[in-house]
Motif scaffolding. Structure first.
Motif, PDB file in Angstrom:
ATOM      1  N   GLN A 151       0.798  -1.224   0.000  1.00  0.00           N
ATOM      2  CA  GLN A 151       0.000   0.000   0.000  1.00  0.00           C
ATOM      3  C   GLN A 151       0.833   1.277   0.000  1.00  0.00           C
ATOM      4  N   ALA A 152       2.110   1.167   0.277  1.00  0.00           N
ATOM      5  CA  ALA A 152       2.955   2.349   0.502  1.00  0.00           C
ATOM      6  C   ALA A 152       3.045   3.248  -0.721  1.00  0.00           C
ATOM      7  N   ASP A 153       3.057   4.559  -0.425  1.00  0.00           N
ATOM      8  CA  ASP A 153       3.319   5.563  -1.460  1.00  0.00           C
ATOM      9  C   ASP A 153       4.806   5.893  -1.514  1.00  0.00           C
ATOM     10  N   ILE A 154       5.465   5.767  -0.353  1.00  0.00           N
ATOM     11  CA  ILE A 154       6.903   6.053  -0.228  1.00  0.00           C
ATOM     12  C   ILE A 154       7.523   4.954   0.631  1.00  0.00           C
ATOM     13  N   VAL A 155       8.643   4.395   0.161  1.00  0.00           N
ATOM     14  CA  VAL A 155       9.404   3.414   0.941  1.00  0.00           C
ATOM     15  C   VAL A 155      10.848   3.879   1.007  1.00  0.00           C
ATOM     16  N   ILE A 156      11.361   3.951   2.223  1.00  0.00           N
ATOM     17  CA  ILE A 156      12.778   4.242   2.449  1.00  0.00           C
ATOM     18  C   ILE A 156      13.357   2.953   3.007  1.00  0.00           C
ATOM     19  N   TYR A 157      14.236   2.291   2.236  1.00  0.00           N
ATOM     20  CA  TYR A 157      14.759   0.997   2.659  1.00  0.00           C
ATOM     21  C   TYR A 157      16.244   1.087   2.975  1.00  0.00           C
ATOM     22  N   ALA A 158      16.687   0.175   3.819  1.00  0.00           N
ATOM     23  CA  ALA A 158      18.054   0.225   4.353  1.00  0.00           C
ATOM     24  C   ALA A 158      19.076  -0.378   3.388  1.00  0.00           C
ATOM     25  N   GLY A 159      19.172   0.175   2.213  1.00  0.00           N
ATOM     26  CA  GLY A 159      20.219  -0.149   1.246  1.00  0.00           C
ATOM     27  C   GLY A 159      20.555  -1.613   1.095  1.00  0.00           C
ATOM     28  N   ILE A 210      10.654   5.065  -4.154  1.00  0.00           N
ATOM     29  CA  ILE A 210      11.557   4.249  -3.347  1.00  0.00           C
ATOM     30  C   ILE A 210      12.883   4.979  -3.166  1.00  0.00           C
ATOM     31  N   TYR A 211      13.330   5.048  -1.907  1.00  0.00           N
ATOM     32  CA  TYR A 211      14.579   5.719  -1.558  1.00  0.00           C
ATOM     33  C   TYR A 211      15.512   4.728  -0.873  1.00  0.00           C
ATOM     34  N   ASP A 212      16.777   4.743  -1.279  1.00  0.00           N
ATOM     35  CA  ASP A 212      17.808   3.912  -0.658  1.00  0.00           C
ATOM     36  C   ASP A 212      18.509   4.742   0.415  1.00  0.00           C
ATOM     37  N   SER A 213      18.292   4.383   1.687  1.00  0.00           N
ATOM     38  CA  SER A 213      18.852   5.188   2.776  1.00  0.00           C
ATOM     39  C   SER A 213      20.366   5.051   2.917  1.00  0.00           C
ATOM     40  N   ALA A 214      20.974   4.105   2.200  1.00  0.00           N
ATOM     41  CA  ALA A 214      22.432   3.949   2.277  1.00  0.00           C
ATOM     42  C   ALA A 214      23.154   5.197   1.773  1.00  0.00           C
ATOM     43  N   ARG A 218       9.271   2.937   6.437  1.00  0.00           N
ATOM     44  CA  ARG A 218      10.724   2.881   6.639  1.00  0.00           C
ATOM     45  C   ARG A 218      11.063   1.416   6.824  1.00  0.00           C
ATOM     46  N   LEU A 219      11.634   0.784   5.810  1.00  0.00           N
ATOM     47  CA  LEU A 219      11.916  -0.645   5.797  1.00  0.00           C
ATOM     48  C   LEU A 219      13.314  -0.896   6.356  1.00  0.00           C
ATOM     49  N   GLN A 220      13.361  -1.497   7.551  1.00  0.00           N
ATOM     50  CA  GLN A 220      14.609  -1.761   8.263  1.00  0.00           C
ATOM     51  C   GLN A 220      14.933  -3.252   8.185  1.00  0.00           C
TER      52      GLN A 220
END
Length: 194
Positions: A27-35, A52-56, A79-81
């Motif tokens: 369902q997410a509109d924005i995902v920030i995942y831990a590289g 989608i954003y790569d937090s690395a 925020r995908l950890q």
């Protein structure tokens, strides 16, 4: 106003994310995942228009800014950890910044890699008359450990241990475990991406 969802991604296997985490990713509109720490196949669950954003490649304040903008634009932000967020997940510093901004968040448990590792090897950490406890720890590095949590002190308990974030210094780990009292023939496994 929407809130941020911190989601534990599981131990690496795409199918070992919780059902709740899976639904939020879908369902997410924005995902920030831990590289490189999160299996990128999990991003296949995201809808096509999800940003989608790569937090690395991001610092803390860049991550917070993406979260803040998402909430202000009524977007569902995940925020995908790695593993489970309660173990070495670094959500504390992020949640503190969100509190300063008055942004709510919710934590969604994940399957920790120490559980995925045991399952992949078909073992139990607790075995009657051998070990009824499990110590979860790490070697000090950039993040120090308290004096009473040194590896050799934990080793003196002679119980099962899951040692995170330490393989780059495996010789030191072995020396300190033996110094703490583990016999040299103690069964050990190094598990990567269970």
């Amino acid at each position: 106003m929407k809130k941020i969802y911190f989601v534990g991604a599981g131990p690496g296997d795409k199918e070992l994310i919780t059902l709740k985490g899976y639904k939020l990713l879908c369902q997410a509109d924005i995902v920030i995942y831990a590289g490189s720490l999160v299996n990128p196949e999990l991003l296949d669950y995201c809808k096509e228009e999800c940003k989608i954003y790569d937090s690395a490649v991001m610092d803390l304040m860049q991550i917070i800014e993406v979260m803040k903008n998402g909430v202000e634009n009524d977007k569902l932000v995940v925020r995908l950890q790695t593993g489970d967020i309660s173990l070495y997940g670094s959500i504390r510093e992020q949640s503190e910044e969100l509190k300063k901004l008055g942004i709510e968040y919710e934590s969604i448990a994940g399957v920790s890699s120490f559980l995925g590792a045991a399952a992949s090897m078909g073992i139990e950490y607790t075995v009657p008359e051998i070990s009824q406890s499990l110590i979860i720890t790490r070697l000090e590095g950039r993040t120090p450990v308290p004096k009473l949590e040194k590896l050799e002190l934990f080793a003196s308990h002679q119980t099962s241990m899951a040692i995170f974030l330490s393989v780059q210094n495996i010789d030191n780990v072995v020396d300190r475990l033996i110094e703490g009292g583990y016999p040299q023939d103690t069964p050990v496994a190094v598990v990567y991406k269970a």
